[in-house]
Design a protein around this motif. Sequence first.
Motif, short mmCIF file in Angstrom:
data_model
loop_
_atom_site.label_atom_id
_atom_site.label_comp_id
_atom_site.label_asym_id
_atom_site.label_seq_id
_atom_site.Cartn_x
_atom_site.Cartn_y
_atom_site.Cartn_z
N GLU A 94 -149.90 51.75 9.82
CA GLU A 94 -150.76 51.33 10.92
C GLU A 94 -149.95 50.61 12.00
OE1 GLU A 94 -154.57 50.11 8.99
OE2 GLU A 94 -154.62 48.84 10.77
N VAL A 95 -148.98 49.80 11.55
CA VAL A 95 -148.20 49.02 12.51
C VAL A 95 -147.29 49.93 13.32
CG1 VAL A 95 -146.46 47.24 12.74
CG2 VAL A 95 -148.28 46.97 11.07
N GLY A 97 -147.37 53.35 13.26
CA GLY A 97 -147.90 54.70 13.42
C GLY A 97 -148.22 55.04 14.85
N PRO A 100 -153.56 56.45 18.63
CA PRO A 100 -153.63 56.10 20.05
C PRO A 100 -154.17 54.70 20.31
CG PRO A 100 -155.26 57.77 19.47
CD PRO A 100 -154.37 57.62 18.30
N ASP A 101 -155.08 54.22 19.44
CA ASP A 101 -155.62 52.89 19.72
C ASP A 101 -154.89 51.80 18.94
OD1 ASP A 101 -156.53 53.82 17.37
OD2 ASP A 101 -158.66 53.49 17.74
N ARG A 102 -153.74 52.17 18.34
CA ARG A 102 -152.99 51.18 17.57
C ARG A 102 -152.66 49.97 18.42
NH1 ARG A 102 -148.27 49.42 18.48
NH2 ARG A 102 -147.23 51.41 18.61
N GLU A 103 -152.27 50.21 19.66
CA GLU A 103 -151.86 49.10 20.51
C GLU A 103 -152.98 48.11 20.73
OE1 GLU A 103 -149.58 49.70 23.99
OE2 GLU A 103 -148.95 51.67 23.35
N ALA A 104 -154.21 48.60 20.65
CA ALA A 104 -155.32 47.68 20.83
C ALA A 104 -155.63 46.93 19.54
CB ALA A 104 -156.56 48.44 21.31
N VAL A 105 -155.27 47.51 18.41
CA VAL A 105 -155.56 46.85 17.12
C VAL A 105 -154.59 45.71 16.89
CG1 VAL A 105 -155.65 47.18 14.63
CG2 VAL A 105 -156.54 48.94 16.15
N LEU A 106 -153.33 45.95 17.14
CA LEU A 106 -152.34 44.90 16.93
C LEU A 106 -151.22 45.06 17.94
CD1 LEU A 106 -149.91 46.56 15.27
CD2 LEU A 106 -151.56 46.32 13.45
N ALA A 107 -150.51 43.99 18.20
CA ALA A 107 -149.45 44.02 19.21
C ALA A 107 -148.11 43.81 18.52
CB ALA A 107 -149.69 42.94 20.26
N ARG A 108 -147.22 44.79 18.65
CA ARG A 108 -145.90 44.67 18.04
C ARG A 108 -144.93 43.99 18.96
NH1 ARG A 108 -143.84 50.35 16.70
NH2 ARG A 108 -141.94 49.35 16.01
N ARG B 120 -159.02 46.22 12.12
CA ARG B 120 -158.43 44.89 11.97
C ARG B 120 -158.92 44.21 10.71
NH1 ARG B 120 -159.49 42.73 17.71
NH2 ARG B 120 -157.86 43.76 18.91
N ALA B 150 -142.30 42.70 13.53
CA ALA B 150 -143.12 41.54 13.90
C ALA B 150 -144.30 42.03 14.70
CB ALA B 150 -142.30 40.55 14.73
N TYR B 151 -145.48 41.55 14.36
CA TYR B 151 -146.65 41.92 15.15
C TYR B 151 -147.71 40.86 14.99
CZ TYR B 151 -148.58 43.65 10.70
OH TYR B 151 -149.02 43.77 9.41
N CYS B 152 -148.70 40.88 15.87
CA CYS B 152 -149.80 39.96 15.69
C CYS B 152 -151.10 40.74 15.62
CB CYS B 152 -149.85 38.90 16.77
SG CYS B 152 -150.12 39.54 18.41
N LEU B 195 -156.18 45.04 26.27
CA LEU B 195 -155.80 46.30 25.64
C LEU B 195 -157.04 47.07 25.19
CD1 LEU B 195 -152.72 45.17 23.55
CD2 LEU B 195 -152.74 46.60 25.58
#
Lengths: 128, 329
Positions: A94-95, A97, A100-108, B120, B150-152, B195
């Motif tokens: 998930e991190v 992968g 397309p909406d991964r960026e909205a779920v978490l921010a790397r 989430r 690293a991620y949040c 986002l």
Amino acid sequence: MASLGELERAVMDLLWAGHEAATANTLRDLLAQSTRAENGTAGHVGKDLAVTTVLTVLSRLERKGLVERERGTRPHRYQAVSSREDHTAELMHEVLGSAPDREAVLARFIGSVTDTEAETLRKLLGLS
Amino acid sequence: MFWTSWFLAVLAIALAWPVPILLSRAQWPARSPFTAMLLWQAIALAGGLSMIGAMLVYGLEPIGDNLLAGLKSLAGMVFNNAPTTELGFWHIFALSAAALLTAHLVFTLLLTFYKIQRQRRRHRELLALLASPSADGPRTMVINVDSPVAYCLPGGARSVTVLSDGLMAALEPAELRAVLNHENAHLDQRHHLLLWAFAAWRQALPWLPTTRLAQEAVSSLIEMLADDVALKTASKATLIKAIAIVASGSPGAPDARMAFGGPELSDVEPGQPGALGGAGSARTTASRVSRLLSPQPPLPEPVRAAVLVACLLLLAVPTALLIVPGLLG
């Protein structure tokens, strides 16, 4: 009394370590043992633990899709649905992968880099 | 009414195509990312507003002198079966399109929100079992993964920053602090809301150039904003080194694929252009590093003020065109 979250974690640790199905009674005994082994350190997970509490924890884990019950045996025997490594891989998928909406779920911290870009960065650092 | 609808249509087309392309090619957003972020939000909001507004105003033209009067007569037709003979085919078409587009946008926004929340929650559940709390604070967890990650994960009071064992091993304490400050800046400045909105906007209208460009720009701008926060406590060299180490060790690089180890992760197919968020985020890393290596001064105050005024006008003009004639009339 440990929180349900701590108990869930302790139960999953036991199931992941044990590799085979266990009944709530067995798990309760194992939890009590591990508490006794720690002997007075903080976070007594299994202290005065009732089997019903273990069953509650197991059903919560079942609802989350993390443990499954063996059908047809009494008392029910529980086991982990997949290994700790598989779940870690699921998280990393998930991190890292491409959903397309991964960026909205978490921010790397760093998004993907191309091979050439990684090469440039390594040169920059004087690595390799 | 007629000229209003044409003006709004022209504005909608300008904001859907040429304006975002020009802005995405401009160099100044890296100098003042916050100002650029406001401009992208204004473009997206004004674009949606003028798109829906143009169709609505055109469709209501025969039955009202202004938007409010038109809506009132329309309500009469819908709810009281008043005769609709004044409306031609194209008017009804435009009104239906406006209604559909509005519903589509709202629905996509909500659906995206629900999907993100569900993902989430699942992620947090697994983290609670797999990751251990870190010494760096209650909002930080460490997960047992060899490659530097690293991620949040935003979630109000339950927001966490996750670091991998590999990251902790690869970075010096000062670099680690820079990474943590960067991630906490995302959480503090609520970047996930931006986002979310732009992901939904893109999901709703994927064929519109502006939605893709806006989403890419916004994901890149939030990284710059977070870098700026990290730079308050870390030196440039520290931050660059942290970025370079994480980037060269992350699964874009061939050696990191090995470091990842284990067949479990083989289904993560990194390093392919197009996968992993693709070229957009690759450009992001490059522009972040070059921005740190050769820093440009922020935009001069008057220019920033001018952009802010432009943002306000973008929002105020379509709103005024839609609402004010009705209030005056």
